[in-house]
Scaffold this motif. Structure first.
Motif, mmCIF file in Angstrom:
data_model
loop_
_atom_site.group_PDB
_atom_site.id
_atom_site.type_symbol
_atom_site.label_atom_id
_atom_site.label_comp_id
_atom_site.label_asym_id
_atom_site.label_seq_id
_atom_site.Cartn_x
_atom_site.Cartn_y
_atom_site.Cartn_z
ATOM 1 N N LYS A 1 -33.966 -2.749 -5.065
ATOM 2 C CA LYS A 1 -33.163 -2.661 -6.285
ATOM 3 C C LYS A 1 -32.877 -1.220 -6.680
ATOM 4 N N ALA A 2 -33.833 -0.330 -6.474
ATOM 5 C CA ALA A 2 -33.647 1.073 -6.862
ATOM 6 C C ALA A 2 -32.479 1.706 -6.120
ATOM 7 N N LEU A 3 -32.266 1.299 -4.865
ATOM 8 C CA LEU A 3 -31.176 1.874 -4.082
ATOM 9 C C LEU A 3 -29.820 1.405 -4.588
ATOM 10 N N ILE A 4 -29.770 0.181 -5.106
ATOM 11 C CA ILE A 4 -28.516 -0.315 -5.684
ATOM 12 C C ILE A 4 -28.274 0.336 -7.044
ATOM 13 N N ASP A 5 -29.350 0.522 -7.811
ATOM 14 C CA ASP A 5 -29.212 1.183 -9.110
ATOM 15 C C ASP A 5 -28.735 2.625 -8.957
ATOM 16 N N GLU A 6 -29.063 3.267 -7.848
ATOM 17 C CA GLU A 6 -28.657 4.661 -7.624
ATOM 18 C C GLU A 6 -27.146 4.841 -7.654
ATOM 19 N N VAL A 7 -26.420 3.808 -7.246
ATOM 20 C CA VAL A 7 -24.954 3.912 -7.176
ATOM 21 C C VAL A 7 -24.275 3.138 -8.292
ATOM 22 N N GLY A 8 -25.060 2.699 -9.289
ATOM 23 C CA GLY A 8 -24.473 2.033 -10.448
ATOM 24 C C GLY A 8 -24.659 0.538 -10.486
ATOM 25 N N GLY A 9 -25.562 -0.009 -9.658
ATOM 26 C CA GLY A 9 -25.814 -1.446 -9.661
ATOM 27 C C GLY A 9 -24.776 -2.203 -8.836
ATOM 28 N N ILE A 10 -24.887 -3.522 -8.837
ATOM 29 C CA ILE A 10 -23.959 -4.309 -8.017
ATOM 30 C C ILE A 10 -22.528 -4.247 -8.552
ATOM 31 N N GLU A 11 -22.363 -3.877 -9.821
ATOM 32 C CA GLU A 11 -21.010 -3.794 -10.367
ATOM 33 C C GLU A 11 -20.198 -2.676 -9.705
ATOM 34 N N ALA A 12 -20.882 -1.738 -9.035
ATOM 35 C CA ALA A 12 -20.173 -0.679 -8.322
ATOM 36 C C ALA A 12 -19.382 -1.231 -7.139
ATOM 37 N N PHE A 13 -19.715 -2.440 -6.710
ATOM 38 C CA PHE A 13 -19.032 -3.054 -5.566
ATOM 39 C C PHE A 13 -18.140 -4.216 -5.996
ATOM 40 N N SER A 14 -17.882 -4.316 -7.296
ATOM 41 C CA SER A 14 -17.117 -5.453 -7.812
ATOM 42 C C SER A 14 -15.623 -5.351 -7.529
ATOM 43 N N CYS A 15 -15.160 -4.210 -7.018
ATOM 44 C CA CYS A 15 -13.744 -4.079 -6.673
ATOM 45 C C CYS A 15 -13.447 -4.657 -5.296
ATOM 46 N N TYR A 16 -14.496 -5.066 -4.574
ATOM 47 C CA TYR A 16 -14.336 -5.639 -3.244
ATOM 48 C C TYR A 16 -14.662 -7.127 -3.260
ATOM 49 N N LEU A 17 -13.998 -7.884 -2.400
ATOM 50 C CA LEU A 17 -14.420 -9.271 -2.190
ATOM 51 C C LEU A 17 -15.597 -9.316 -1.210
ATOM 52 N N ALA A 18 -15.563 -8.452 -0.201
ATOM 53 C CA ALA A 18 -16.659 -8.385 0.770
ATOM 54 C C ALA A 18 -17.686 -7.363 0.288
ATOM 55 N N GLU A 19 -18.290 -7.672 -0.865
ATOM 56 C CA GLU A 19 -19.241 -6.730 -1.460
ATOM 57 C C GLU A 19 -20.435 -6.490 -0.548
ATOM 58 N N ASP A 20 -20.800 -7.483 0.263
ATOM 59 C CA ASP A 20 -21.942 -7.350 1.156
ATOM 60 C C ASP A 20 -21.732 -6.237 2.186
ATOM 61 N N PHE A 21 -20.532 -6.184 2.760
ATOM 62 C CA PHE A 21 -20.223 -5.153 3.762
ATOM 63 C C PHE A 21 -20.306 -3.751 3.152
ATOM 64 N N PHE A 22 -19.716 -3.569 1.978
ATOM 65 C CA PHE A 22 -19.672 -2.241 1.375
ATOM 66 C C PHE A 22 -21.018 -1.844 0.780
ATOM 67 N N LEU A 23 -21.799 -2.816 0.358
ATOM 68 C CA LEU A 23 -23.151 -2.518 -0.100
ATOM 69 C C LEU A 23 -23.992 -1.998 1.061
ATOM 70 N N ALA A 24 -23.893 -2.693 2.203
ATOM 71 C CA ALA A 24 -24.625 -2.248 3.383
ATOM 72 C C ALA A 24 -24.124 -0.888 3.866
ATOM 73 N N LYS A 25 -22.811 -0.679 3.783
ATOM 74 C CA LYS A 25 -22.237 0.612 4.175
ATOM 75 C C LYS A 25 -22.787 1.735 3.307
ATOM 76 N N SER A 26 -22.938 1.481 2.012
ATOM 77 C CA SER A 26 -23.485 2.482 1.098
ATOM 78 C C SER A 26 -24.916 2.856 1.482
ATOM 79 N N LEU A 27 -25.714 1.877 1.825
ATOM 80 C CA LEU A 27 -27.093 2.149 2.234
ATOM 81 C C LEU A 27 -27.141 2.947 3.533
ATOM 82 N N LYS A 28 -26.298 2.554 4.472
ATOM 83 C CA LYS A 28 -26.276 3.227 5.771
ATOM 84 C C LYS A 28 -25.855 4.682 5.624
ATOM 85 N N GLU A 29 -24.881 4.943 4.762
ATOM 86 C CA GLU A 29 -24.417 6.314 4.541
ATOM 87 C C GLU A 29 -25.495 7.187 3.911
ATOM 88 N N ARG A 30 -26.438 6.557 3.221
ATOM 89 C CA ARG A 30 -27.540 7.313 2.611
ATOM 90 C C ARG A 30 -28.771 7.380 3.508
#
Length: 397
Positions: A217-246
Motif C-alpha cells: 500500500k505504501a508504494l501506491i500511496d507514494e504516487v497518490g493512491g489508486i486514484e492516480a490511475f483512474s484516467c486509465y481503463l487498464a489501471e492494472d497495467f499502469f500500476l505495475a508499470k509505475s512500480l517497475k519504473e521505481r
C-alpha cells in the motif's frame, strides 16, 4: 526484379526467425510453468509476524456463483486480514449477499462501502476508492468478484512478497465448469494466455492483469493512491508499470487465479477478449503487428510459405506438422497448469482449441475495426497511451 526478390527473401527470413522464436516461447512456458506453479505453501518462520492484508472486493450485480465465491474469502487460513466490500449502488443486490456472509462469519473483519467516489473515468477505481482509503494494513489485495480462493491462496501470495517485490499477481485460470464455453475459457487461459504470462514473468516483463493482485500500500500511496490511475481503463497495467519504473519487481504466485463467474457464455467471453485486445492496441501499439503473428494458424501459414521459398519444402506438410506440434505442446501446458485431471476429454479439447485458434484473428480484426470499449453499461474511447474518456449517450432534443 532483384529488389522484389530481395524483399521476398527478407520477409521469408523474418517469418522463419519469428516462427523459431515462438517455439522457444513454448519451451520456456512449459519448463517455467512446471517449476513455478503449484508449489507447496510453506508457513512463515515462527519469529516472523504475518503482515496484515486488506482485501478490496469491488462488486456490481449478482451472478449464481457470487455467494460461494465470496464465502471462500471468509474461510481462508490466514491470521490477519480484513475484507473491504465496495458497491457503487446502495440498491445493488450484491449488498444483500455481503450482509448475509458477514452475519454468517461474524468473527471475520469485514466492512461494506457503498456509493464509491468519482475520482476519474475508471469505474472500478471509483468503486474501490473509499475502501482503499479505509484500508488499515500494509498489504492490499485487489480481487475481482468472480475469483474463488483456496484456504492457502493468500498465504501463497504473501510468501512470494519478498523484500524486492512490490506486487504479486495470480496468473488467470478458471475453475472446472460444465459446457463448451467453460471448455473454451479453460483452453484459452491454460494455453495462449498462460504461455505469454509465464514467459513474461520469466523475463520480468509487465504482463500484469488486476483480477487478483497483492501489492504494498505504501508504494501506491507514494504516487497518490489508486486514484492516480483512474484516467486509465487498464489501471492494472499502469500500476505495475509505475512500480517497475521505481525499481520494484513483480512476480506471479504459485497458485493461479481461479475464475468462477456464474455467467459462462461464448459471446460474453469473446467480448471480453475483444475488449482486452483494444486495450493492448492502445497501450502497446506494436501489438498490432506482433499479436496476429503470434497465433498458431497465422504464423504457421507465414512460416510454411517461408520454408517453401527458402528451402523448397512442401508447405502443406510443414503447416500440418506445425499445427500438430503446437497442439500437443498446448495440451501439455494446460495439463501442467491444471495440476490434475481436466474436466473434459481430448475430443472436447480439440474442438475448443480449434475454435479458439480459428476465431482469434477475427476477434483481433474486430477490435481494430471498432476501437470503442463497452464495459457493462458504459462506453469508452481510448487515446494512444491508454488514457480513456467516457462516451456519453447523445441526448435527443
Amino acid at each position: 526484379m532483384a529488389p522484389v526478390i530481395y524483399t521476398l527473401y527478407g520477409f521469408a527470413i523474418l517469418f522463419f526467425v519469428f516462427w523459431c522464436g515462438k517455439w522457444i516461447v513454448h519451451l520456456i512456458a512449459l519448463f517455467y510453468g512446471k517449476w513455478k506453479l503449484h508449489k507447496k505453501v510453506t508457513q512463515l518462520p515462527c519469529e516472523t509476524p504475518y503482515p496484515g492484508v486488506s482485501i478490496l472486493k469491488p462488486l456490481m450485480g449478482v451472478d449464481p456463483n457470487l455467494f460461494c465465491n465470496l464465502e471462500t474469502f471468509f474461510t481462508m487460513n490466514y491470521p490477519v486480514y480484513e475484507l473491504l466490500f465496495c458497491v457503487e449502488d446502495k440498491s445493488d443486490p450484491a449488498v444483500m449477499v455481503v450482509m448475509q456472509l458477514t452475519e454468517k462469519y461474524p468473527t471475520v473483519s469485514s466492512r461494506l462501502f457503498t456509493g464509491g467516489s468519482n475520482v476519474g473515468v475508471n469505474p472500478k477505481i471509483n468503486n474501490m476508492q473509499p475502501g482503499f482509503k479505509a484500508a488499515k494494513y500494509e498489504l492490499i489485495l485487489i480481487s475481482d468478484s468472480g475469483i474463488r480462493m483456496k484456504e492457502d491462496t493468500l498465504l501463497d501470495m504473501v510468501s512470494c512478497m519478498t523484500e524486492d517485490v512490490g506486487l504479486v499477481h495470480q496468473m488467470p485460470f478458471t475453475c472446472d465448469r460444465d459446457g463448451f464455453a467453460a471448455t473454451l475459457e479453460k483452453v484459452y487461459f491454460g494455453t495462449a494466455q498462460a504461455r505469454i504470462y509465464l514467459v513474461a514473468d520469466f523475463l520480468r516483463v509487465n504482463c500484469h492483469t488486476g483480477m487478483s493482485a497483492l501489492m504494498r500500500k505504501a508504494l501506491i500511496d507514494e504516487v497518490g493512491g489508486i486514484e492516480a490511475f483512474s484516467c486509465y481503463l487498464a489501471e492494472d497495467f499502469f500500476l505495475a508499470k509505475s512500480l517497475k519504473e521505481r525499481g520494484w519487481r513483480m512476480c506471479i504466485s504459485s497458485q493461479p487465479a481461479w475464475q468462477n463467474s456464474g455467467v459462462c457464455e461464448i459471446n460474453s467471453f469473446q467480448a471480453r477478449l475483444t475488449r482486452w485486445a483494444k486495450l493492448r492496441v492502445a497501450m502497446v501499439p506494436h501489438t498490432i503487428l506482433l499479436e496476429p503473428l503470434s497465433e498458431c494458424m497465422v504464423i504457421g501459414a507465414c512460416a510454411s510459405w517461408a520454408v517453401s521459398f527458402l528451402f523448397s519444402w512442401d508447405p502443406l506438410v510443414f503447416y500440418l506438422v506445425h499445427i500438430l506440434v503446437w497442439f500437443l505442446l498446448d495440451w501439455i501446458l494446460l495439463s501442467i497448469i491444471q495440476n490434475g485431471s481436466l474436466p473434459f476429454n481430448k475430443f472436447d479439447f480439440v474442438m475448443g482449441w480449434l475454435f479458439r485458434e480459428c476465431s482469434s484473428p477475427y476477434l483481433f480484426l474486430h477490435a481494430l475495426w471498432d476501437p470503442a470499449i463497452r464495459w457493462r453499461a458504459r462506453t469508452y474511447r481510448l487515446r494512444w497511451g491508454g488514457v480513456a474518456e467516457e462516451l456519453k449517450p447523445k441526448v435527443k432534443v
